[in-house]
Design a protein around this motif. Structure first.
Motif, mmCIF file in Angstrom:
data_model
loop_
_atom_site.group_PDB
_atom_site.id
_atom_site.type_symbol
_atom_site.label_atom_id
_atom_site.label_comp_id
_atom_site.label_asym_id
_atom_site.label_seq_id
_atom_site.Cartn_x
_atom_site.Cartn_y
_atom_site.Cartn_z
ATOM 1 N N ILE A 1 24.585 -22.778 18.270
ATOM 2 C CA ILE A 1 23.929 -23.267 16.925
ATOM 3 C C ILE A 1 24.742 -22.877 15.773
ATOM 4 C CG2 ILE A 1 21.739 -23.304 15.364
ATOM 5 C CD1 ILE A 1 20.248 -22.813 18.307
ATOM 6 N N GLY A 2 25.140 -23.793 14.770
ATOM 7 C CA GLY A 2 25.791 -23.507 13.681
ATOM 8 C C GLY A 2 25.115 -23.909 12.414
ATOM 9 N N ILE A 3 25.140 -23.255 11.365
ATOM 10 C CA ILE A 3 24.665 -23.661 10.059
ATOM 11 C C ILE A 3 25.625 -23.167 8.800
ATOM 12 C CG2 ILE A 3 23.294 -21.559 9.714
ATOM 13 C CD1 ILE A 3 21.130 -23.170 8.440
ATOM 14 N N ASP A 4 25.641 -23.939 7.919
ATOM 15 C CA ASP A 4 26.514 -23.277 6.884
ATOM 16 C C ASP A 4 26.139 -24.236 5.549
ATOM 17 O OD1 ASP A 4 29.051 -22.278 6.029
ATOM 18 O OD2 ASP A 4 29.607 -23.996 5.349
ATOM 19 N N ILE A 5 26.320 -23.435 4.480
ATOM 20 C CA ILE A 5 25.945 -23.917 3.224
ATOM 21 C C ILE A 5 26.929 -23.874 2.179
ATOM 22 C CG2 ILE A 5 24.920 -21.650 2.334
ATOM 23 C CD1 ILE A 5 22.751 -23.070 0.912
ATOM 24 N N VAL A 6 27.093 -24.728 1.317
ATOM 25 C CA VAL A 6 28.227 -24.978 0.364
ATOM 26 C C VAL A 6 27.765 -25.136 -1.079
ATOM 27 C CG1 VAL A 6 30.382 -26.358 -0.161
ATOM 28 C CG2 VAL A 6 29.907 -25.814 2.262
ATOM 29 N N ASP A 7 28.154 -24.269 -1.777
ATOM 30 C CA ASP A 7 27.915 -24.585 -3.349
ATOM 31 C C ASP A 7 28.701 -25.775 -3.915
ATOM 32 O OD1 ASP A 7 28.236 -24.453 -6.253
ATOM 33 O OD2 ASP A 7 27.870 -22.278 -6.105
ATOM 34 N N ALA B 1 24.131 -27.772 6.279
ATOM 35 C CA ALA B 1 24.154 -28.660 7.461
ATOM 36 C C ALA B 1 23.840 -27.659 8.507
ATOM 37 C CB ALA B 1 25.555 -29.177 7.614
ATOM 38 N N GLU B 2 23.150 -28.196 9.671
ATOM 39 C CA GLU B 2 22.866 -27.454 11.041
ATOM 40 C C GLU B 2 23.163 -28.277 11.982
ATOM 41 O OE1 GLU B 2 19.440 -24.920 12.711
ATOM 42 O OE2 GLU B 2 18.965 -26.571 11.766
ATOM 43 N N LEU C 1 29.515 -27.031 12.683
ATOM 44 C CA LEU C 1 30.000 -27.416 14.184
ATOM 45 C C LEU C 1 31.150 -26.432 14.723
ATOM 46 C CD1 LEU C 1 30.260 -29.427 16.462
ATOM 47 C CD2 LEU C 1 32.287 -30.477 15.341
ATOM 48 N N PHE C 2 31.820 -25.978 13.947
ATOM 49 C CA PHE C 2 32.912 -24.748 14.420
ATOM 50 C C PHE C 2 32.252 -23.570 14.778
ATOM 51 C CE2 PHE C 2 36.197 -26.719 11.132
ATOM 52 C CZ PHE C 2 36.311 -27.956 11.834
ATOM 53 N N LYS C 3 31.063 -23.335 13.791
ATOM 54 C CA LYS C 3 30.598 -22.112 14.256
ATOM 55 C C LYS C 3 29.507 -22.147 15.582
ATOM 56 C CE LYS C 3 29.765 -20.399 9.646
ATOM 57 N NZ LYS C 3 28.735 -20.373 8.613
ATOM 58 N N SER D 1 37.589 -23.683 16.169
ATOM 59 C CA SER D 1 37.904 -24.668 15.139
ATOM 60 C C SER D 1 39.028 -25.647 15.481
ATOM 61 C CB SER D 1 38.040 -24.144 13.841
ATOM 62 O OG SER D 1 39.247 -23.296 13.767
ATOM 63 N N VAL D 2 39.002 -26.759 14.725
ATOM 64 C CA VAL D 2 40.001 -27.642 15.015
ATOM 65 C C VAL D 2 40.410 -28.151 13.563
ATOM 66 C CG1 VAL D 2 39.306 -28.674 17.518
ATOM 67 C CG2 VAL D 2 38.582 -29.680 15.523
ATOM 68 N N ARG D 3 41.461 -29.137 13.392
ATOM 69 C CA ARG D 3 41.838 -29.416 12.070
ATOM 70 C C ARG D 3 40.696 -30.346 11.637
ATOM 71 N NH1 ARG D 3 46.453 -33.258 12.402
ATOM 72 N NH2 ARG D 3 45.183 -34.199 13.917
ATOM 73 N N PHE D 4 40.279 -29.975 10.304
ATOM 74 C CA PHE D 4 39.064 -30.713 9.833
ATOM 75 C C PHE D 4 39.062 -32.165 9.964
ATOM 76 C CE2 PHE D 4 38.643 -26.631 7.549
ATOM 77 C CZ PHE D 4 37.275 -26.500 7.481
ATOM 78 N N THR D 5 40.190 -32.812 9.788
ATOM 79 C CA THR D 5 40.261 -34.349 9.981
ATOM 80 C C THR D 5 40.181 -34.742 11.430
ATOM 81 O OG1 THR D 5 42.639 -33.955 9.832
ATOM 82 C CG2 THR D 5 41.344 -34.646 7.697
ATOM 83 N N ASP D 6 40.201 -33.761 12.437
ATOM 84 C CA ASP D 6 39.842 -34.158 13.741
ATOM 85 C C ASP D 6 38.385 -34.416 14.048
ATOM 86 O OD1 ASP D 6 42.442 -34.283 14.409
ATOM 87 O OD2 ASP D 6 42.567 -32.319 15.431
ATOM 88 N N VAL D 7 37.728 -33.936 13.145
ATOM 89 C CA VAL D 7 35.883 -34.087 13.044
ATOM 90 C C VAL D 7 35.613 -35.225 12.066
ATOM 91 C CG1 VAL D 7 33.884 -32.928 12.990
ATOM 92 C CG2 VAL D 7 35.950 -31.724 13.985
ATOM 93 N N GLU D 8 35.053 -36.027 12.368
ATOM 94 C CA GLU D 8 34.519 -36.973 11.549
ATOM 95 C C GLU D 8 32.981 -36.986 11.518
ATOM 96 O OE1 GLU D 8 36.530 -40.871 10.082
ATOM 97 O OE2 GLU D 8 35.737 -41.259 12.144
ATOM 98 N N VAL D 9 32.190 -36.928 10.161
ATOM 99 C CA VAL D 9 30.808 -37.012 9.994
ATOM 100 C C VAL D 9 30.608 -38.509 9.523
ATOM 101 C CG1 VAL D 9 28.876 -36.253 8.863
ATOM 102 C CG2 VAL D 9 30.542 -34.611 9.520
#
Length: 117
Positions: free
Chosen positions: A5-11, A109-110, A59-61, A66-74
């Motif tokens: 399970i991963g969670i992150d918050i961005v300002d 996001a969670e 997701l990385f958490k 982790s992978v390249r950010f562009t290898d993951v698409e939302v």
């Protein structure tokens, strides 16, 4: 079985400042063309981008890697629910559940990752 399970918050304001400071190259390192195309049509694209960045980090958490950010698409399904297009070749090994939210100040996001038995 839950794998992670991963969670992150961005300002949102800090994310917007970084994108203005570092420009289009910054955004292209983090997002795919489809993600940018979707978010840039919104009235406040930085809110949508911040939430997607939080989704990728969550997701990385959850995965513990982790992978390249562009290898993951939302992406969004036909009902508007967010989902990941991620980890080519491993789609059948994991089930990803994603929840996004954003407002004026924060994007959050969670992610729940389940191992498919």
């Amino acid at each position: 079985m839950i794998y992670g399970i991963g969670i992150d918050i961005v300002d949102v304001h800090r994310f917007r400042a970084a994108s203005e400071r570092f420009g289009e190259g910054f955004l292209r390192r983090l997002f795919t063309d489809k993600e940018l195309g979707y978010c840039m049509t919104k009235r406040f694209p930085e809110r949508h981008l911040a939430a997607r960045f939080a989704a990728k980090v969550s997701l990385f958490k959850a995965m513990g890697r982790s992978v390249r950010f562009t290898d993951v698409e939302v992406m969004r399904d036909e009902k508007g629910r967010p989902f990941f297009s991620v980890f080519p070749g491993e789609e059948g090994a994991f089930k990803f559940t994603l929840s996004l939210s954003h407002g004026k100040a924060f994007g959050i996001a969670e992610t729940i990752v389940e191992k498919v038995l």
